[in-house]
Design a protein around this motif. Structure first.
Motif, PDB file in Angstrom:
ATOM      1  N   GLU A 207       0.838  -1.204   0.000  1.00  0.00           N
ATOM      2  CA  GLU A 207       0.000   0.000   0.000  1.00  0.00           C
ATOM      3  C   GLU A 207       0.872   1.253   0.000  1.00  0.00           C
ATOM      4  OE1 GLU A 207      -3.662   2.100   0.090  1.00  0.00           O
ATOM      5  OE2 GLU A 207      -3.294  -0.051  -0.160  1.00  0.00           O
ATOM      6  N   LEU A 208       1.951   1.238   0.754  1.00  0.00           N
ATOM      7  CA  LEU A 208       2.824   2.406   0.852  1.00  0.00           C
ATOM      8  C   LEU A 208       3.762   2.544  -0.338  1.00  0.00           C
ATOM      9  CD1 LEU A 208       3.849   2.204   4.631  1.00  0.00           C
ATOM     10  CD2 LEU A 208       2.353   3.913   3.596  1.00  0.00           C
ATOM     11  N   PHE A 209       4.405   1.440  -0.731  1.00  0.00           N
ATOM     12  CA  PHE A 209       5.497   1.524  -1.695  1.00  0.00           C
ATOM     13  C   PHE A 209       5.169   0.931  -3.066  1.00  0.00           C
ATOM     14  CE2 PHE A 209       7.715   0.717   2.539  1.00  0.00           C
ATOM     15  CZ  PHE A 209       7.716   2.062   2.861  1.00  0.00           C
ATOM     16  N   GLY A 210       4.014   0.255  -3.189  1.00  0.00           N
ATOM     17  CA  GLY A 210       3.660  -0.381  -4.441  1.00  0.00           C
ATOM     18  C   GLY A 210       4.319  -1.743  -4.593  1.00  0.00           C
ATOM     19  N   HIS A 211       4.013  -2.443  -5.675  1.00  0.00           N
ATOM     20  CA  HIS A 211       4.639  -3.749  -5.913  1.00  0.00           C
ATOM     21  C   HIS A 211       4.753  -4.009  -7.415  1.00  0.00           C
ATOM     22  CE1 HIS A 211       0.243  -4.908  -5.743  1.00  0.00           C
ATOM     23  NE2 HIS A 211       0.600  -5.469  -6.886  1.00  0.00           N
ATOM     24  N   ALA A 215       5.213 -10.144  -7.487  1.00  0.00           N
ATOM     25  CA  ALA A 215       5.984  -9.968  -6.242  1.00  0.00           C
ATOM     26  C   ALA A 215       5.488 -10.899  -5.146  1.00  0.00           C
ATOM     27  CB  ALA A 215       5.918  -8.517  -5.776  1.00  0.00           C
ATOM     28  N   PHE A 216       4.201 -11.229  -5.170  1.00  0.00           N
ATOM     29  CA  PHE A 216       3.622 -12.149  -4.189  1.00  0.00           C
ATOM     30  C   PHE A 216       2.341 -12.718  -4.776  1.00  0.00           C
ATOM     31  CE2 PHE A 216       2.575  -7.741  -3.159  1.00  0.00           C
ATOM     32  CZ  PHE A 216       1.180  -7.756  -3.246  1.00  0.00           C
ATOM     33  N   THR A 217       1.775 -13.700  -4.108  1.00  0.00           N
ATOM     34  CA  THR A 217       0.545 -14.318  -4.587  1.00  0.00           C
ATOM     35  C   THR A 217      -0.556 -13.279  -4.690  1.00  0.00           C
ATOM     36  OG1 THR A 217       1.165 -16.394  -3.517  1.00  0.00           O
ATOM     37  CG2 THR A 217      -1.156 -16.124  -4.162  1.00  0.00           C
ATOM     38  N   GLY A 218      -1.141 -13.180  -5.861  1.00  0.00           N
ATOM     39  CA  GLY A 218      -2.207 -12.203  -6.076  1.00  0.00           C
ATOM     40  C   GLY A 218      -1.741 -10.939  -6.745  1.00  0.00           C
ATOM     41  N   ALA A 219      -0.416 -10.749  -6.862  1.00  0.00           N
ATOM     42  CA  ALA A 219       0.108  -9.545  -7.523  1.00  0.00           C
ATOM     43  C   ALA A 219       0.135  -9.783  -9.029  1.00  0.00           C
ATOM     44  CB  ALA A 219       1.503  -9.210  -6.992  1.00  0.00           C
ATOM     45  N   THR A 220      -1.018  -9.665  -9.654  1.00  0.00           N
ATOM     46  CA  THR A 220      -1.146  -9.979 -11.083  1.00  0.00           C
ATOM     47  C   THR A 220      -0.730  -8.826 -11.982  1.00  0.00           C
ATOM     48  OG1 THR A 220      -3.474  -9.308 -10.979  1.00  0.00           O
ATOM     49  CG2 THR A 220      -2.986 -11.643 -10.647  1.00  0.00           C
ATOM     50  N   THR A 221      -0.632  -7.635 -11.411  1.00  0.00           N
ATOM     51  CA  THR A 221      -0.196  -6.461 -12.174  1.00  0.00           C
ATOM     52  C   THR A 221       0.748  -5.620 -11.320  1.00  0.00           C
ATOM     53  OG1 THR A 221      -2.074  -5.126 -11.424  1.00  0.00           O
ATOM     54  CG2 THR A 221      -2.350  -6.340 -13.490  1.00  0.00           C
ATOM     55  N   THR A 222       1.487  -4.747 -11.973  1.00  0.00           N
ATOM     56  CA  THR A 222       2.319  -3.783 -11.246  1.00  0.00           C
ATOM     57  C   THR A 222       1.410  -2.716 -10.645  1.00  0.00           C
ATOM     58  OG1 THR A 222       4.231  -4.144 -12.672  1.00  0.00           O
ATOM     59  CG2 THR A 222       4.142  -2.052 -11.480  1.00  0.00           C
ATOM     60  N   ARG A 223       1.680  -2.341  -9.407  1.00  0.00           N
ATOM     61  CA  ARG A 223       0.819  -1.373  -8.712  1.00  0.00           C
ATOM     62  C   ARG A 223       1.663  -0.238  -8.127  1.00  0.00           C
ATOM     63  NH1 ARG A 223      -1.110  -0.235  -3.586  1.00  0.00           N
ATOM     64  NH2 ARG A 223      -3.287   0.403  -3.448  1.00  0.00           N
ATOM     65  N   GLN A 224       1.193   0.976  -8.333  1.00  0.00           N
ATOM     66  CA  GLN A 224       1.853   2.151  -7.763  1.00  0.00           C
ATOM     67  C   GLN A 224       1.421   2.308  -6.309  1.00  0.00           C
ATOM     68  OE1 GLN A 224       0.553   6.233  -8.911  1.00  0.00           O
ATOM     69  NE2 GLN A 224       2.560   6.357  -9.894  1.00  0.00           N
ATOM     70  N   GLY A 225       2.365   2.606  -5.409  1.00  0.00           N
ATOM     71  CA  GLY A 225       2.048   2.795  -4.002  1.00  0.00           C
ATOM     72  C   GLY A 225       1.684   4.231  -3.683  1.00  0.00           C
ATOM     73  N   ALA A 226       1.331   4.473  -2.420  1.00  0.00           N
ATOM     74  CA  ALA A 226       0.867   5.793  -1.993  1.00  0.00           C
ATOM     75  C   ALA A 226       1.954   6.854  -2.147  1.00  0.00           C
ATOM     76  CB  ALA A 226       0.387   5.727  -0.546  1.00  0.00           C
ATOM     77  N   PHE A 227       3.218   6.500  -1.869  1.00  0.00           N
ATOM     78  CA  PHE A 227       4.289   7.488  -1.984  1.00  0.00           C
ATOM     79  C   PHE A 227       4.472   7.941  -3.430  1.00  0.00           C
ATOM     80  CE2 PHE A 227       5.391   6.191   2.287  1.00  0.00           C
ATOM     81  CZ  PHE A 227       5.954   7.332   2.834  1.00  0.00           C
ATOM     82  N   GLU A 228       4.376   7.019  -4.369  1.00  0.00           N
ATOM     83  CA  GLU A 228       4.463   7.413  -5.776  1.00  0.00           C
ATOM     84  C   GLU A 228       3.261   8.258  -6.179  1.00  0.00           C
ATOM     85  OE1 GLU A 228       5.982   4.653  -8.960  1.00  0.00           O
ATOM     86  OE2 GLU A 228       5.733   3.209  -7.318  1.00  0.00           O
ATOM     87  N   ALA A 229       2.085   7.849  -5.718  1.00  0.00           N
ATOM     88  CA  ALA A 229       0.865   8.584  -6.069  1.00  0.00           C
ATOM     89  C   ALA A 229       0.887  10.008  -5.529  1.00  0.00           C
ATOM     90  CB  ALA A 229      -0.361   7.838  -5.552  1.00  0.00           C
ATOM     91  N   ALA A 230       1.596  10.209  -4.397  1.00  0.00           N
ATOM     92  CA  ALA A 230       1.647  11.535  -3.757  1.00  0.00           C
ATOM     93  C   ALA A 230       2.774  12.397  -4.309  1.00  0.00           C
ATOM     94  CB  ALA A 230       1.814  11.376  -2.253  1.00  0.00           C
TER      95      ALA A 230
END
Length: 456
Positions: A207-211, A215-230
């Motif tokens: 949630e904070l840093f993205g993945h 990266a782990f089970t269920g991480a089907t796409t790259t995700r931007q975290g809150a720090f990047e979004a901010a």
């Protein structure tokens, strides 16, 4: 950002602190150009991270050809000021020696390309006078406590200082954070909220840093975290006291270096953010217990602000009530009125849930009054909770053989039980949904539900 005005006073470098909400000590540094095209100029810069380079996006822009686009940076931590070279072409030198990173002493000479800078940390003491305003952002209050907070926010809002907001649940810590953002130069940039107490421990890092994907089970796409979004704006870390000890060093590293690495990734990503944190816990005590890192507390408590409980500023209740009633008026209709007896009862109540509880009571009173939202007056008799057994509205009755405190405790317990039963019925038994609808901390809601045997 850079300024050419000299400081008003120079003392030993310390952290920013608030003294009885009347004085702020703002840690800054002065960089004097000793050699270069801007020779003789003085730049006063605030912030935990100061970037130096050729492009205008830096905190200190140096136009010389020998300076890299982003040449070096100065980081403030609990040990002092750390100078770091950022893979520059011509290197960064401290007192004549080339460095990759090293702590700077007051008066040291930093050489960036062909430019020489003299470094001098200092502390500016700013007297905070109570504001003349009775509202700031979405907050209202005419008491001295609130006007001191308004005055403080007006002064530190435009700076880059990190803010730590402490106070009980329901005291408006989120409104303070939003106001700081709206008063800053970042007001048109993102304001990203992360509730550290609402995200499970296994997901908070993502949630904070993205993945990255996979990266782990269920991480089907790259995700931007809150720090990047901010990036470019403000990140608000709510209920930071809930953050696990194993994640605290990672957060500290991000705050000190202003760069993140996604879960499962190898690439570092620079982020330009202002950090505001909030907690209902006393982090000083948590540090003493070993439950919160001291260096992280230092990094966050640059400007500590304590939001007072409603019982500590009861003089503000009439103003808050009027403000809420105006906000509840629909379609341009005039706001509902409230009689003196009802208002006196509201002022007399201790409000353990603070402003949030007061708002909930008023909302219920408005919609249960004769005529609903379009009625004319809100009275105490029209504000009881619905009966759990019949769904009908009941009015308070009191036992003449019991003291004031005993009668009060009886009806507070009865209110809690009826309200929670009604809330869970609305949420169809979903505690997370009920917590969101009541604007309550989920753990606190679960504790109340267990207390009244509504859940096991």
């Amino acid at each position: 950002m850079q300024s050419e005005q000299p400081p008003r006073t120079t003392v030993s470098p310390t952290d920013v602190a608030v003294r009885a909400a009347r004085q702020v000590r703002l840690a800054q540094c002065k960089l004097v150009v000793l050699k270069g095209s801007q020779r003789g100029k003085e730049f006063v810069i605030s912030g935990d991270v100061i970037r130096i380079g050729k492009v205008e996006e830096n905190d200190l822009a140096l136009p010389e050809e020998t300076v890299s686009r982003v040449h070096c940076e100065i980081l403030r931590d609990n040990k002092g000021h750390l100078l770091r070279d950022l893979h520059s072409t011509n290197g960064t030198f401290l007192d004549g020696a080339e460095i990759k990173e090293a702590y700077i002493r007051p008066g040291s000479i930093i050489t960036v390309g062909t430019v020489q800078l003299k470094f001098q940390p200092f502390e500016e003491r700013i007297e905070i006078l109570p504001s003349d305003k009775e509202s700031l952002g979405e907050m209202v209050g005419s008491s001295l406590r609130m006007r001191e907070i308004f005055g403080l926010l007006e002064r530190i809002g435009p700076t880059e200082a990190t803010v730590l907001i402490e106070g009980e649940t329901g005291t408006g810590k989120d409104l303070v954070a939003r106001t700081v953002h709206d008063l800053s130069r970042r007001k048109d940039k993102p304001f990203v909220i992360v509730d550290c107490g609402a995200v499970s421990g296994t997901l908070i890092e993502s949630e904070l840093f993205g993945h990255e994907k996979g990266a782990f089970t269920g991480a089907t796409t790259t995700r931007q975290g809150a720090f990047e979004a901010a990036h470019g704006g403000t990140i608000f870390l709510d209920e930071l006291g809930e953050l696990s000890l194993d994640l605290q060093p990672k957060l500290l590293r991000v705050l000190e270096q202003r760069e993140i690495r996604r879960v499962g990734g190898n690439r570092t990503i620079k982020v330009d953010i202002r950090v505001i944190a909030a907690t209902k816990q006393d982090l000083r005590k948590e540090v003493q217990k070993g439950k919160f890192r001291e260096d992280l507390y230092f990094r966050l408590s640059v400007v500590p602000i304590h939001t007072p409980a409603l019982r500590e500023r009861k003089d503000d209740i009439p103003l808050i009530v009027r403000n809420f009633l105006i906000g509840m008026a629909k379609g341009g209709a005039p706001p509902r009125e409230i009689d003196d007896a009802t208002l006196a009862s509201l002022v007399a109540h201790d409000w353990p849930g603070n402003v949030r509880e007061l708002r909930n009571v008023l909302e219920r009173g408005v919609y249960l009054s004769p005529g609903g939202a379009g009625g004319s007056a809100v009275k105490l008799v029209s504000m009881p909770a619905p009966s759990a057994e019949t769904g009908r509205v009941s009015t308070p009755s009191f036992d003449e053989l019991k003291s004031y405190r005993e009668n009060k405790e009886q009806w507070e317990n009865e209110f809690e039980k009826r309200y929670l039963t009604w809330l869970m019925q609305r949420a169809q038994g979903n505690i997370s949904r009920a917590a969101r609808e009541a604007d309550m901390d989920r753990k606190y809601l679960h504790k109340l539900l267990k207390k009244h045997a509504i859940v096991t």
